[in-house]
Design an enzyme around this catalytic site. Structure first.
Site, PDB file in Angstrom:
ATOM      1  N   ASP A   1       0.851  -1.178   0.000  1.00 42.14           N
ATOM      2  CA  ASP A   1       0.000   0.000   0.000  1.00 42.14           C
ATOM      3  C   ASP A   1       0.898   1.243   0.000  1.00 42.14           C
ATOM      4  O   ASP A   1       2.061   1.172   0.398  1.00 42.14           O
ATOM      5  CB  ASP A   1      -0.886  -0.045   1.251  1.00 42.14           C
ATOM      6  CG  ASP A   1      -1.660   1.228   1.471  1.00 42.14           C
ATOM      7  OD1 ASP A   1      -2.344   1.677   0.536  1.00 42.14           O
ATOM      8  OD2 ASP A   1      -1.577   1.786   2.584  1.00 42.14           O
TER       9      ASP A   1
ATOM     10  N   ASP B   1      -0.316   5.086   0.803  1.00 36.36           N
ATOM     11  CA  ASP B   1      -0.599   6.114   1.800  1.00 36.36           C
ATOM     12  C   ASP B   1      -0.496   5.575   3.218  1.00 36.36           C
ATOM     13  O   ASP B   1      -1.096   4.547   3.555  1.00 36.36           O
ATOM     14  CB  ASP B   1      -1.993   6.691   1.584  1.00 36.36           C
ATOM     15  CG  ASP B   1      -2.111   7.446   0.270  1.00 36.36           C
ATOM     16  OD1 ASP B   1      -1.200   8.239  -0.029  1.00 36.36           O
ATOM     17  OD2 ASP B   1      -3.107   7.244  -0.444  1.00 36.36           O
TER      18      ASP B   1
END
Length: 297
Positions: free
Chosen positions: A87, A89
């Site tokens: 991922d 963010d």
């Protein structure tokens, strides 16, 4: 079954303090220790035989709860992974890019509140993304680059993690419910081979407040993990996934090793391991890399 407990701390002194607690935890689980190995300044492995790694993990978590340490308990065979799916963010970078964009539009507080609820699994991700993007309609395109330059920074250990795995032949892919404007730049900065993200729609001068459909969310992250593994010829057991929020849960559960990084409770309780106290290079230690093999710079 040969099991390995990896303990990562913030330095030599912390490692020396954590070691006896870890050894005791393994012994109390009914295991016979086969070997120990120092991986680097602050990290070590304990190898032992046991039928149920979850029992040892529970013992180790209790024993090391007050130590500045993160742990991973797993089957020793094939602990080194051939595919990394990460991922972006609040995992590879230290911010939520949409919240930062919203700050340029004067909407940070309102957008950040929705982001937090979505990452906790309290709101459907796709609906929350549409709502937040609509709130920054009219934002000049120049502010996207300003946001990246001024606000988006790699988290400690991110570049070393990706560069080291890539140098060892692994494929590294960034997948985000955020936007490809940022994933492309972050992927280049960290050294990922590929990136996936949502696309903001603009009129040539400013954002329109819409995002291209279908939205890359929780299901799409899982699909990306499976597709990348199949395309690279890696089994699911040979994959590593790391993330922090509700839309990462499915890919974390499906990966051979799923790790929660500074994660929301909805994810932290389901991952194979958590990083709460150390940086992203711990994912290298978890795979058995010695610190002398880290690729930096």
């Amino acid at each position: 079954m040969r099991i390995v407990l990896t303990v990562v701390t913030n330095g030599y002194d912390a490692m020396q303090e954590a070691l006896p607690h870890a050894l005791e935890a393994v012994a109390l689980s009914g295991s016979t220790i086969v070997d120990t190995e120092t991986l680097g300044d602050g990290a070590f492995d304990i190898f032992f035989d046991h039928d149920d790694p979850t029992i040892v993990r529970a013992r180790a978590e209790d024993a090391l709860e007050r130590q500045p340490a993160d742990i991973c308990v797993q089957v020793a065979e094939r602990r080194k992974k051939r595919l990394l799916i990460a991922d972006m963010d609040s995992t590879i970078v230290g911010c939520e890019c949409l919240d930062e964009l919203a700050d340029f539009a004067g909407m940070r507080r309102e957008v950040a509140q929705i982001t937090e609820r979505a990452m906790r699994g309290e709101l459907p991700f796709e609906d929350a993304l549409r709502e937040r993007v609509a709130m920054i309609a009219g934002l000049p395109l120049d502010d996207l680059q300003r946001c990246f330059d001024e606000r988006v920074k790699l988290n400690p250990g991110a570049r070393t993690l990706v560069k080291t795995m890539a140098a060892d032949g692994a494929r590294c892919v960034l997948v985000s419910g955020g936007f490809d404007f940022f994933t492309g730049r972050v992927a280049q900065a960290a050294g990922f081979h590929a990136h996936w993200g949502n696309k903001l729609i603009d009129d040539g001068e400013a954002l329109t407040g819409r995002v291209t459909e279908p939205i890359l969310g929780r299901d799409a992250k899982l699909s990306t993990l499976r597709a990348e593994a199949a395309g690279f010829g890696a089994s699911m057991a040979e994959t590593l996934a790391v993330g922090d929020g509700a839309n990462d849960v499915d890919m974390i559960l499906a990966a051979g090793l799923g790790v929660a990084y500074r994660a929301k409770p909805v994810l932290a309780g389901q991952a194979d391991a958590r990083l709460d106290k150390t940086d992203l290079t711990s994912l290298l230690f978890f795979q058995g890399y010695g610190q002398d093999r880290f690729v930096t710079g």
